[in-house]
Design an enzyme around this catalytic site. Structure first.
Site: not given
Length: 247
Positions: A7, A9, A52, A57, A152, A157
């Site tokens: 994963d 970010e 956003e 995160h 997140h 995750d």
């Protein structure tokens, strides 16, 4: 069988607009067991995150400025995913960012580094058509606690997706763990002992309703598609009536 749950970010949605990876995590699954090996990197993107993205995160520019840039640690990623199947939720998003970062580091595209890329989101959509299939929804569907997921984070995750992936693809393999306890120390103790002492009559009987049968068939359809042929279960299965009794 070595699999990697991955994963990322990012600072925004589009690498073509100069957005960068700010966090990267990989969790290893070996022979369907999560190991203690993982890769977790924070990265200095040399830019601010979109508001956003920052809200998602929470990784500030000040925090990230103290971490290495992607080219400095890229080889760690290359070594970790080499020759493994990499499982990513919404793989197209992460792969386009990884390819952009690898290109800046003069390294091959991500697809050339690993053996295979599997999009767990696409698998979930085939198993549960018309339903929400984001990570939170899948955790709820499979009874996996994500109460500690307030923001997140790539590592968290990845760990949650690893549990979801095993639940999605494992089937019902925990019957022995769910057998009721007895005076001799519980079914688990009996199952762990010699085969001659195992009493199968103590296994729980699970009745299957029409909804469960439909979900089971959808799951087998996904296995058939992945294998390109009828899965072993369908080759060996005993027909089950709608009331859950074997025919």
């Amino acid at each position: 069988m070595r699999q990697i749950i991955l994963d990322t970010e990012t600072t925004g949605l589009e690498p073509e607009q100069g957005h960068r990876v700010v966090e990267l995590a990989c969790v290893e699954i070996l022979n369907r067991r999560v190991t203690d090996r993982h890769l977790h990197l924070y990265l200095n993107p040399d830019r601010d995150s979109d508001p956003e993205a920052l809200q998602v995160h929470g990784l500030t520019t000040e925090f990230l400025s103290g971490h290495p840039r992607f080219p400095e640690v890229a080889q760690q990623l290359v070594d970790f995913v080499r020759d493994a199947e990499v499982i990513i939720h919404n793989a197209a998003f992460d792969v386009k960012f990884l390819n952009a970062e690898l290109r800046r580091a003069n390294l091959p595209p991500f697809t050339e580094l690993c053996a295979k890329i599997t999009d767990s989101l696409m698998v979930a959509r085939e198993m549960f058509p018309g339903k929400r299939n984001n990570l939170d929804a899948l955790c709820e569907r499979f009874g996996i606690s994500n109460a500690h997921r307030t923001l997140h984070g790539a590592l968290l995750d990845s760990e949650l997706l690893g549990e979801v992936w095993l639940a999605m693809t494992r089937g019902q393999d925990s019957l022995l763990d769910e057998a009721p306890d007895d005076a001799a120390g519980g079914a688990g103790a009996g199952a762990a002992g010699a085969l001659g002492r195992f009493d199968a009559s103590r296994l729980p009987v699970i009745q299957v309703d029409a909804q469960a049968l439909q979900a089971h068939e959808a799951y087998l359809d996904g296995l058939d598609k992945a294998a390109g042929k009828p899965c072993l279960w369908r080759q060996l299965e005993i027909p089950v009536e709608a009331d859950g009794v074997a025919g």
